[in-house]
Design a protein around this motif. Structure first.
Motif, mmCIF file in Angstrom:
data_model
loop_
_atom_site.group_PDB
_atom_site.id
_atom_site.type_symbol
_atom_site.label_atom_id
_atom_site.label_comp_id
_atom_site.label_asym_id
_atom_site.label_seq_id
_atom_site.Cartn_x
_atom_site.Cartn_y
_atom_site.Cartn_z
ATOM 1 N N ARG A 162 54.155 149.044 1.548
ATOM 2 C CA ARG A 162 55.197 150.064 1.683
ATOM 3 C C ARG A 162 55.708 150.144 3.114
ATOM 4 N NH1 ARG A 162 51.253 153.170 -1.018
ATOM 5 N NH2 ARG A 162 50.998 154.446 0.875
ATOM 6 N N LEU A 163 54.789 150.258 4.067
ATOM 7 C CA LEU A 163 55.204 150.502 5.441
ATOM 8 C C LEU A 163 55.843 149.273 6.080
ATOM 9 C CD1 LEU A 163 52.240 152.738 6.653
ATOM 10 C CD2 LEU A 163 54.548 153.443 5.976
ATOM 11 N N LEU A 164 55.391 148.080 5.702
ATOM 12 C CA LEU A 164 56.063 146.875 6.196
ATOM 13 C C LEU A 164 57.517 146.840 5.734
ATOM 14 C CD1 LEU A 164 53.387 144.066 5.709
ATOM 15 C CD2 LEU A 164 54.299 144.871 7.889
ATOM 16 N N GLY A 165 57.762 147.353 4.529
ATOM 17 C CA GLY A 165 59.120 147.352 4.007
ATOM 18 C C GLY A 165 60.063 148.248 4.776
ATOM 19 N N THR A 166 59.542 149.177 5.552
ATOM 20 C CA THR A 166 60.407 150.087 6.316
ATOM 21 C C THR A 166 60.732 149.562 7.707
ATOM 22 O OG1 THR A 166 58.562 151.333 7.301
ATOM 23 C CG2 THR A 166 59.335 152.033 5.114
ATOM 24 N N LEU A 167 60.107 148.452 8.116
ATOM 25 C CA LEU A 167 60.308 147.947 9.467
ATOM 26 C C LEU A 167 61.623 147.182 9.568
ATOM 27 C CD1 LEU A 167 56.755 146.580 10.345
ATOM 28 C CD2 LEU A 167 57.704 148.842 10.831
ATOM 29 N N PRO A 168 62.269 147.245 10.711
ATOM 30 C CA PRO A 168 63.451 146.400 10.929
ATOM 31 C C PRO A 168 63.011 144.978 11.248
ATOM 32 C CG PRO A 168 62.988 147.643 12.915
ATOM 33 C CD PRO A 168 61.985 148.109 11.880
ATOM 34 N N GLY A 169 63.938 144.068 11.241
ATOM 35 C CA GLY A 169 63.630 142.688 11.599
ATOM 36 C C GLY A 169 63.358 141.827 10.386
ATOM 37 N N PRO A 170 63.570 140.510 10.518
ATOM 38 C CA PRO A 170 63.452 139.618 9.365
ATOM 39 C C PRO A 170 62.036 139.216 9.001
ATOM 40 C CG PRO A 170 64.133 138.385 11.293
ATOM 41 C CD PRO A 170 64.124 139.829 11.705
ATOM 42 N N GLY A 171 61.074 139.368 9.884
ATOM 43 C CA GLY A 171 59.722 138.901 9.577
ATOM 44 C C GLY A 171 58.685 139.737 10.290
ATOM 45 N N PHE A 172 57.422 139.339 10.120
ATOM 46 C CA PHE A 172 56.348 140.060 10.799
ATOM 47 C C PHE A 172 55.160 139.126 10.966
ATOM 48 C CE2 PHE A 172 55.807 140.765 6.283
ATOM 49 C CZ PHE A 172 54.448 140.597 6.071
ATOM 50 N N SER A 173 54.291 139.469 11.890
ATOM 51 C CA SER A 173 53.097 138.689 12.191
ATOM 52 C C SER A 173 51.859 139.494 11.801
ATOM 53 C CB SER A 173 53.044 138.377 13.685
ATOM 54 O OG SER A 173 52.870 139.585 14.419
ATOM 55 N N PRO A 174 50.671 138.858 11.792
ATOM 56 C CA PRO A 174 49.449 139.635 11.550
ATOM 57 C C PRO A 174 49.265 140.769 12.565
ATOM 58 C CG PRO A 174 49.005 137.303 11.282
ATOM 59 C CD PRO A 174 50.406 137.409 11.818
ATOM 60 N N ARG B 287 62.522 136.981 18.845
ATOM 61 C CA ARG B 287 63.716 137.617 19.420
ATOM 62 C C ARG B 287 64.409 138.564 18.441
ATOM 63 N NH1 ARG B 287 69.169 135.897 19.817
ATOM 64 N NH2 ARG B 287 68.623 133.940 18.809
ATOM 65 N N ALA B 288 64.660 138.094 17.211
ATOM 66 C CA ALA B 288 65.375 138.930 16.243
ATOM 67 C C ALA B 288 64.568 140.169 15.894
ATOM 68 C CB ALA B 288 65.692 138.127 14.986
ATOM 69 N N ASN B 289 63.244 140.029 15.740
ATOM 70 C CA ASN B 289 62.400 141.179 15.426
ATOM 71 C C ASN B 289 62.395 142.196 16.565
ATOM 72 O OD1 ASN B 289 61.477 140.332 12.852
ATOM 73 N ND2 ASN B 289 60.011 138.957 13.807
ATOM 74 N N VAL B 290 62.294 141.703 17.792
ATOM 75 C CA VAL B 290 62.240 142.618 18.940
ATOM 76 C C VAL B 290 63.560 143.365 19.085
ATOM 77 C CG1 VAL B 290 61.966 142.778 21.433
ATOM 78 C CG2 VAL B 290 60.501 141.246 20.129
ATOM 79 N N LEU B 291 64.677 142.653 18.902
ATOM 80 C CA LEU B 291 65.973 143.320 19.032
ATOM 81 C C LEU B 291 66.146 144.387 17.953
ATOM 82 C CD1 LEU B 291 68.706 143.602 20.372
ATOM 83 C CD2 LEU B 291 69.552 141.753 18.918
ATOM 84 N N ALA B 292 65.770 144.065 16.715
ATOM 85 C CA ALA B 292 65.881 145.050 15.641
ATOM 86 C C ALA B 292 64.996 146.260 15.931
ATOM 87 C CB ALA B 292 65.497 144.411 14.306
ATOM 88 N N LEU B 293 63.792 146.013 16.438
ATOM 89 C CA LEU B 293 62.875 147.102 16.774
ATOM 90 C C LEU B 293 63.429 147.950 17.918
ATOM 91 C CD1 LEU B 293 60.275 148.141 18.570
ATOM 92 C CD2 LEU B 293 60.112 148.282 16.104
#
Length: 679
Positions: free
Chosen positions: A293-305, A414-420
């Protein structure tokens, strides 16, 4: 003579003296960027054959379109692997779904990546999109190349990425039909949902033939309820694999009874796909369900461990494995995961139903703070520089062994950090926003992502204004201005720096005042106003002298020398360069020593001091070769050619410079050097 021989061979008895000048060929780079063959691929023979017919012989463009989750990417990737030998000069790939973070920005980034894949050095990649596109067309004009562009939204995203070759092919996938491309002559390939038999075969590959045969009719019903969408079928199949005691009929019953549906996906008047995701989600243990659920609320195209750990505020390994097993997340590599677009929508919807706003915001805050620590560690790995933020990173938070590794991680994220950062700015987490913006400087300065560079630091300016921190405001405005200066927007850069200088003075922060004064001097040089530049550099030098900062004094002495050279005052320039060189030698800054020797040699040449000019030019060439900075190595070699005693020696240096340009992809400079050899 026996064995393999590469290059020319000379055989003779007696040789007095021989000079052989040859330009080594540039390294051959054949990009092979296609993702792995899609697993569990079934049928689609009609679509594959259509692609074959449409793209045989080239040049040709195919637009593969269809509903999200229908298998467009899988079909295109399968076809690309089948015909890869047809495109002997390489295959290029870009996933716009992962890169998309601001309209138009990613196109220039993708072009930069394609040029780097062909060996073009970073220094020769133009800043602006039209120039990058022109260079790409020039480099691909005679190649047999396949370009696969996945998940495009608009025709404008992809047209600059088309090679200028009659033997090349382009495949674009999109959930849109991209009519502008079709009008221009692209061929349409429409991907429909799987037919009943194809869907059954897909499930048989997951569940086994015996299990499918035992409930053949219910399996067909499951295919129908999933709308023939491969993404939905795979989630349903994974659910049954995890529950070997379940019957297919039980899962069919759950889907048929589900009340919630994803609004975008309608089949036969019913939104059926959300039921598939609901079924997979409701079977998750609580920790995995919370992570989902909470990962789905994050901005950005991907995520890491690491992001998953921050979301849970604990070990995510087991929960992440469960999400992978349920096909709710996709593993891109050993350290990167992402949701399918539809799954992300479902996860966010579940979070809104279950988790109160404060819990969602707390998870986002933990992720933002995790990213700040990582970005700050990457920044610290790049070496010493003035930083207003004091992160005091412990040894355990220094994960990057080399500056290159740090820069690569920043590029990847880069894309994840900018979205965050955008999300943090919207929530007015101001300290976090400006500290992230400050720490991203080495990425933007090295990789030239100008749109991101300006947007990020403008958000930092707004954060500083809300905080009332004038020193931070000066830092953020200075970083905006440096991007504008590199883009040739000198008037805008100067206006920004005037405001930055006022802020630094009001803050009583001399270090920032010196930084801004240096930038003002660089703007003056760009505007061909060397005397104004000298005024600014001298003021910055005085600040560094007052602070007792020898490296700062050395750097401003170097800049003063540049300004004197631009004004034609070479004696004054040499005096400034000599002082700068002594200081940079004392502090052990070899790269700066190389830069100083280069301009020092040029100044000595102008005054006819040939021995001193030769000594500095040779030192500069050696340092720049060792540091792999081809632009300045080329410049040093040209200086040596100018200083040579005879035409033969001069040509040898020009040929060396030509070899450097060819190996680094600087084609315009290479043509200039070839013309010099012809003359």
């Amino acid at each position: 003579m026996s064995g393999q021989v590469s290059g020319g061979v000379v055989q003779a008895r007696d040789i007095g003296s021989v000079t052989i000048g040859a330009v080594p060929p540039p390294p051959v780079r054949i990009p092979r960027q296609l993702p792995a063959m899609p697993p569990g691929f079934v049928n689609r023979t009609t679509e594959l054959a259509l692609l074959d017919r449409l793209l045989e012989g080239g040049p040709a463009i195919a637009v593969v379109s269809g509903l999200k989750g229908v298998g467009k990417s899988a079909v295109s990737r399968r076809w690309a692997h089948q015909v890869h030998e047809r495109f002997s000069d390489g295959q290029l790939y870009a996933d716009f779904g992962a890169l998309r973070h601001r309209g138009g920005t990613e196109v220039s980034d993708v072009l930069g990546g394609f040029l780097r894949a062909f060996g073009v050095h970073e220094e020769w990649i133009p800043a602006e999109l039209p120039e990058r596109a022109a260079m790409f067309r020039s480099m691909t004009a005679d190649l047999r190349l396949l370009v696969l562009l996945d998940d495009a939204e608009h025709a404008a995203e992809v047209t600059p990425l088309f090679p200028a070759s009659a033997a090349s092919a382009v495949v674009v996938t999109s959930h849109r039909q991209l009519g502008e491309l079709l009008v221009a002559g692209a061929r349409p390939v429409r991907i429909a949902p799987l037919q009943d038999e194809e869907g059954v075969r897909l499930l048989a590959g997951m569940l086994g033939e015996d299990r499918v045969a035992a409930e053949r009719e219910r399996v067909s019903e499951l295919v129908r309820l999933c709308g023939g969408l491969p993404i939905a079928l795979r989630v349903a199949g994974a659910r049954l694999v995890q529950r070997p005691t379940w019957t297919v009929d039980r899962l069919v019953g759950e889907l048929a009874d589900a009340e919630r549906r994803l609004d975008q996906l309608m089949t036969e008047g019913r939104a059926i796909v959300e039921a598939v995701f609901d079924s997979a989600y409701t079977g998750l243990p609580e920790q995995a369900a919370r992570l989902y659920r909470l990962l789905g609320t994050l901005p950005g195209p991907g995520f890491s461990p690491g992001v998953a750990r921050a979301v849970l505020d604990g070990d995510p390994e087991r929960a992440l494995d469960l999400l992978l097993d349920a096909s709710l997340v996709e593993e891109l590599d050993g350290d990167t995961y992402r949701f399918h677009d539809l799954v992300r929508l479902h996860a966010a919807r579940c979070a809104r139903r279950v988790d109160p706003p404060e819990a969602r915001e707390a998870a986002l805050r933990r992720v933002a703070e995790w990213y700040l620590r990582q970005v700050a560690a990457a920044d610290a790995a790049m070496g010493p520089r003035l930083r207003l933020a004091d992160h005091r990173l412990p040894a355990t938070d220094r994960p990057f062994a080399t500056p290159g590794a740090a820069l690569d991680w920043l590029e990847k994220e880069r894309a994840n950090v900018l979205a965050l950062l955008r999300a943090a700015a919207a929530l007015e987490w101001d300290e976090l926003v400006w500290q992230l913006a400050e720490a991203l400087w080495p990425l933007y300065h090295a990789r030239k992502h100008y749109a991101d560079w300006i947007e990020t630091n403008r958000l930092g300016v707004a954060a500083a204004l809300r905080c009332g921190d004038r020193a931070v405001e000066a830092r953020m405005r200075n970083q905006v201005a440096r991007a504008q200066l590199e883009l040739g927007e000198t008037d805008q850069a100067r206006a920004e720096l005037v405001r930055a200088h006022q802020a630094a003075r009001e803050a009583g922060e001399p270090r920032m005042e010196a930084v801004v004064l240096e930038s003002l001097g660089q703007v003056a040089l760009a505007r061909e106003l060397p005397d104004d530049a000298i005024t600014h550099f001298a003021a910055a030098l005085a600040v560094h002298e007052g602070l007792g900062n020898p490296r700062g004094v050395g750097m401003q002495s170097y800049h003063l020398g540049l300004a004197h050279s631009r004004a034609g005052r070479y004696d004054a320039a040499i005096a400034a360069f000599d002082r700068a060189l002594a200081l940079m030698t004392d502090v052990g800054d070899e790269l700066s020593q190389g830069k100083i020797h280069l301009v020092l040699g040029e100044a000595h040449r102008e005054l006819g001091h040939r021995p001193q000019a030769l000594r500095s030019a040779r030192t500069a060439a050696d340092i720049m070769r060792e540091r792999r900075i081809p632009a300045k190595e080329t410049r040093a070699l040209e200086l040596l050619a100018d200083l040579a005693d005879d035409r033969e020696s001069a040509e040898a240096y020009v040929r060396q410079a030509l070899a450097v340009c060819l190996s680094s992809g600087n084609l315009p400079k290479a043509e200039e050097l070839r013309a010099r050899l012809r003359d």
